[in-house]
Motif scaffolding. Structure first.
Motif, short mmCIF file in Angstrom:
data_model
loop_
_atom_site.label_atom_id
_atom_site.label_comp_id
_atom_site.label_asym_id
_atom_site.label_seq_id
_atom_site.Cartn_x
_atom_site.Cartn_y
_atom_site.Cartn_z
N LEU A 131 40.76 52.83 36.99
CA LEU A 131 39.46 52.58 37.61
C LEU A 131 38.55 53.79 37.46
N TYR A 134 37.23 54.16 33.92
CA TYR A 134 36.14 53.22 33.65
C TYR A 134 34.86 53.68 34.33
N PHE A 187 45.86 50.60 48.12
CA PHE A 187 44.95 49.60 48.64
C PHE A 187 43.63 50.26 49.05
N THR A 191 40.13 49.66 47.00
CA THR A 191 39.03 49.07 47.77
C THR A 191 37.81 50.00 47.76
N SER A 194 36.11 49.78 44.46
CA SER A 194 35.39 48.52 44.30
C SER A 194 34.08 48.56 45.08
N TYR A 197 31.66 50.64 43.21
CA TYR A 197 31.16 49.88 42.06
C TYR A 197 30.09 48.89 42.49
N GLU A 198 30.40 48.18 43.56
CA GLU A 198 29.47 47.15 44.02
C GLU A 198 28.15 47.78 44.46
N HIS A 201 26.21 48.89 41.38
CA HIS A 201 25.64 47.69 40.82
C HIS A 201 24.35 47.30 41.52
N ARG B 41 27.68 36.63 36.57
CA ARG B 41 28.79 36.53 37.52
C ARG B 41 29.46 35.17 37.42
N VAL B 135 46.26 44.50 46.08
CA VAL B 135 45.05 45.32 45.95
C VAL B 135 43.97 44.62 45.11
N PRO B 138 40.77 42.42 47.35
CA PRO B 138 39.45 42.92 47.75
C PRO B 138 38.57 43.23 46.54
N MET B 139 39.20 43.66 45.46
CA MET B 139 38.42 43.98 44.26
C MET B 139 37.68 42.74 43.77
N PHE B 142 34.91 41.82 46.18
CA PHE B 142 33.73 42.67 46.01
C PHE B 142 32.92 42.19 44.81
N PHE B 143 33.64 41.92 43.74
CA PHE B 143 32.90 41.57 42.53
C PHE B 143 32.18 40.24 42.67
N GLY B 146 30.07 40.32 46.56
CA GLY B 146 29.25 41.41 47.04
C GLY B 146 29.93 42.18 48.15
N VAL B 147 29.14 43.12 48.75
CA VAL B 147 29.71 44.06 49.70
C VAL B 147 30.32 43.35 50.92
N ASN B 151 34.19 43.54 51.92
CA ASN B 151 34.65 44.19 53.14
C ASN B 151 35.50 43.24 53.97
N ALA B 154 38.89 42.91 52.35
CA ALA B 154 39.69 44.12 52.50
C ALA B 154 40.23 44.20 53.92
N VAL B 157 43.03 41.36 54.38
CA VAL B 157 44.27 41.69 53.67
C VAL B 157 44.91 42.93 54.29
N VAL B 198 43.84 45.00 37.65
CA VAL B 198 42.89 46.03 38.10
C VAL B 198 42.06 46.51 36.92
N ALA B 202 38.06 46.22 36.42
CA ALA B 202 37.27 47.44 36.22
C ALA B 202 36.45 47.33 34.94
N TYR B 205 33.55 45.10 35.59
CA TYR B 205 32.56 45.81 36.40
C TYR B 205 31.73 46.76 35.55
#
Lengths: 400, 398
Positions: A131, A134, A187, A191, A194, A197-198, A201, B41, B135, B138-139, B142-143, B146-147, B151, B154, B157, B198, B202, B205
């Motif tokens: 990550l 990237y 984790f 998180t 991410s 990144y968000e 963006h 997206r 893990v 949440p990634m 997010f993608f 959005g935030v 959140n 995350a 989980v 992951v 990435a 992203y």
């Protein structure tokens, strides 16, 4: 909550900027990444220090301290060194490469000595270095890091299948909780990345939309006065004509052209800057005199055009142009002293003098020239030539 | 699918993966094409759902034919079939209703349920090899969401992990359906799986970020272009020309021995009658024709700009008073006076040129511009075509 977040962000940014060479402030994208890099390195130092202290203090880890403490120390040294490089040389690439390589080597090294891919709890952290590469290095570095990691993983798995036993140096007491411990760290890190990144963006998208908005604005307005430019005025006029033509009975309005008199001498004598001040003053005054559905544009040079929604006949046009003339003639304060200009207004009525934009514009234009030639201040278009209009301009001349 | 909005943001993908792209686009509702971000997206969501369906299909195959324990078979096969069915339904829902939010949330939810469940039946957080895949949840959230979605995911989980760990600590034994012999291999495979997931996210992203950045730069470029040029003729506008002039003056001051330059003002004669008589459209055609001619007659470091109206200005590099000036002026006057083809027939205008030389007639922008302006008015009033600032008698060209 977001307000607090911005204030916090500002403090954190200031701390990060200490380590960023001033040469990097020119490129906002790089500056942004460099800031996050510095913050990531802070977090890495913190994690390493915590783990080291934990290793030294916890009886669970007493067996592994002889090899893990040197790893932590080496990592911290490497990170501090890369921060130093960033501050002194402003070399983002090297700093970032060093940080990623440090994390990568530390993770691969420690997972090779904690039982290899079949057993190690540390192995799952490999995703974090991927990550990071990237995010900080871009697509190419990310792909390279992914390729190298997969190659290493596959090799180790093959070695394991072939019967090679990786040393297992995890302290016995720590073994049961190691997977959960590493899972939580992983984790948290994934998180956090991410989220970063968000947010990145989101901020790029906002900036792009802002630029686009600016572009649309610039394409519509005359940069000097902020009025609609000719193209947009023409579009608005066409839209208004289409709208009014549909109504029964057709709703009338007036198109008014204004040409400033005595403007060119000001421009020539005092320079274009003073001329610009005059144009700005005139356009501000005219704009403030408009009502609800009216709008105004600048044709370029000293010509303006207005769409007047409340003018339905020559009488109202005459009354309104008196007010406009007064506004235009009022002295204008500029840096080169008080200036004064005069104006010639030409009116054309929709749909009386033209049912389409081109005819209406021609009518307003010719009325304006008529007013200019007759020095009468304003003329309402009439299909016949000048004499038919003499009554109103005469009244205007008298009132002066 | 030739949709202009789509083509500029994703043309790389379109070129290299035409077939994949078309397959993905099949499931997109037409409204997505209005917004490039949403389109991007949505495409990635379709791709993710597609990859997940393939993964479920392969695990179905694995569960049916590989020697796995009976319990994993009886639990795994229905789970895989149900998940695949839901995901396929989601794809068609996306196609029919454009319900991106729903589809993305359901996708993440399905994966969360399956991963958490799989973790719990393979020994719990500490023992399960599948736990490390958690893990990615949440990634993904997010993608795709959005935030806020990220959140929430995350948090949920994270809470589940904490609860499972607490239960473990208090002596709850989660069932372990993996044979002890396979445990090591399973762990390695899941490690590879998790890493690839992951890394792929990435990549996506970073790819999307790069596309956004280039779009932003493009917009910025367009703004700069618009702010610096005169929209009618495409020449530098007054502000831009002033900037160039300032830069040239600074350069000259830094290297005083280098050949100097002249500033030239041009005002068209006979242009206003054309505008008044034939209308602004024809006037614009004349201005455009003149700009094209001026631009094509410039040499390397020369610059031309439009002052507004019928005034132009030129920065003429390496020009000095004398025969060269005379030749240059005559050349310009000739190209300006050549007849111009317009929609109202052949028209012609003439020009008055005023020259000012850096150093001789001014060493700062204000003085230099004033000198050129004055020379131009001089030329206009005496009807001589061109004048250099301060030249005492009308030039020989009359």
């Amino acid at each position: 909550m977001s307000m607090n977040a911005t204030a916090d962000t500002r403090n954190v940014t200031a701390a990060a900027d200490y380590f960023i060479n001033s040469g990097m402030h020119d490129n906002p994208d790089q500056l942004y990444r460099a800031r996050i890099l510095v913050l990531t390195l802070f977090v890495q130092i913190g994690l390493n220090v915590l783990m080291m202290v934990g290793t030294l203090l916890s009886p669970l880890l007493s067996e592994s301290r002889y090899f893990s403490v040197p790893i932590y120390l080496a990592s911290i040294t490497a990170i501090v060194w890369s921060l130093y490089l960033l501050k002194v040389n402003g070399n983002y690439t090297i700093c970032c490469l060093l940080a990623i390589a440090q994390g990568f080597i530390a993770i691969v090294g420690s997972f090779a000595i904690t039982g290899g891919p079949n057993e190690s709890a540390v192995a799952q952290l490999l995703g974090v270095s991927c990550l990071m590469s990237y995010f900080f290095g871009g697509l190419r570095w990310g792909v390279i890091c992914t390729g190298v990691t997969i190659a290493i993983l596959l090799t180790m798995m093959l070695m394991q299948t072939a019967g090679f036993v990786f040393p297992q140096m995890t302290a016995e007491g720590f073994k049961p909780i190691a997977p959960a411990f590493m899972l939580i760290i992983n984790f948290f890190l994934v998180t956090a990345f991410s989220l970063i990144y968000e947010l990145t963006h989101f901020s790029i998208k906002k900036e792009r939309d802002r630029q686009h908005e600016k572009f649309v604005q610039l394409a519509k307005i005359d940069p000097l006065t902020g009025l609609a430019n000719r193209r947009i005025f023409d579009e608005m006029l066409a839209a208004r004509i289409a709208l009014h033509s549909k109504l029964t009975p057709v709703r009338s309005f007036a198109l008014c052209y204004l040409d400033l008199d005595k403007f060119k001498p000001i421009n020539d004598q005092f320079g274009h800057d003073i001329g610009d001040e005059v144009l700005n003053a005139v356009s501000t005054r005219l704009r403030s005199a408009l009502r609800g559905a009216d709008f105004i544009g600048r044709h370029g040079g000293d010509e303006f055009m207005m769409l007047l929604d409340t003018v339905h006949n020559a009488g109202t046009a005459a009354a309104l142009s008196q007010r406009f003339l007064q506004l235009v003639r009022e002295p204008i304060e500029t840096r080169a002293g008080t200036m004064q200009v005069d104006g010639s207004f030409g009116f054309a009525l929709f749909p009386l003098h033209g049912a389409d934009a081109a005819t209406l514009q021609k009518a307003a234009d010719s009325a304006m020239y008529e007013a200019k030639r007759a020095r009468s201040g304003f003329v309402v278009h009439s299909p016949q030539s000048a004499p038919a209009q003499s009554t109103q301009p005469a009244a205007d001349a008298d009132s002066k | 699918m030739e949709i202009p909005v789509a083509s500029d943001t994703t043309n790389q993908t379109a070129d290299s993966h035409g077939f994949v792209q078309r397959c993905m686009d099949y499931f997109l509702h037409p409204t997505f094409y209005g917004d490039p971000d949403a389109l991007r997206r949505a495409r990635i969501l379709v791709a993710t759902i597609g990859v997940t369906i393939v993964l479920f299909a392969s695990s179905l195959f694995f569960l049916t034919f590989a020697p796995v324990s009976a319990i994993s078979r009886t639990m795994g096969i229905p789970t895989a079939i149900i998940s695949m069915a839901i995901l396929i339904l989601l794809l068609f829902k996306l196609k029919r209703d454009a319900s991106y939010t729903l589809c993305s949330q359901v996708t993440v939810a399905i994966m969360s349920v399956i991963l958490v469940f799989a973790t719990l039946i393979t020994g719990g957080i500490s023992a399960s090899p599948i736990a490390q895949l958690l893990v990615t949840l949440p990634m993904m959230a997010f993608f795709f969401g959005g935030v806020r979605d990220g959140n929430s995911c995350a948090l949920i989980v994270g809470l589940l992990i904490a609860i499972a760990l607490l239960l473990e600590r208090n002596g709850v034994n989660f069932p372990q359906t993996i044979e002890p012999n396979d445990a090591g291999m399973m762990k390695s495979l899941m490690l590879l799986d998790g890493f690839c997931a992951v890394s792929a996210l990435a990549f996506v992203y970073e790819y999307a970020s790069r596309a956004l950045r280039s779009e932003r730069d493009e917009e910025h470029q367009k703004v700069m272009q618009l702010a610096q040029t005169d929209p009618l003729t495409g020449l530098a506008n007054r502000r831009m020309f002033d900037d160039m002039l300032i830069a040239r003056i600074a350069q000259q001051k830094a290297t005083p021995q280098a050949p100097s330059f002249a500033l030239c003002y041009l005002d068209l004669d006979g242009f206003k009658p054309i505008n008044d008589h034939h209308g602004h459209d024809v006037g614009d055609q004349v201005l455009r024709a003149i700009s094209i001619r001026l631009r094509s007659s410039l040499r390397g470091a020369d610059r031309v700009g439009r002052h507004g109206g019928d005034e132009f200005m030129m920065l003429l590099d390496q020009l000095a008073p004398g025969p060269a000036l005379e030749a240059t002026a005559q050349r310009f006057l000739k190209i300006i006076a050549a007849p111009i083809e317009t929609s109202a027939g052949l028209l012609s205008v003439e020009g008055s040129l005023g020259f000012a030389f850096f150093g001789q007639h001014g060493t700062d922008i204000e003085t230099l511009k004033k000198s050129a302006d004055a020379a131009m008015y001089d030329a206009k009033h005496s009807r001589v075509g061109w004048r250099a600032f301060g030249s005492p008698t009308p030039s020989a060209n009359t």
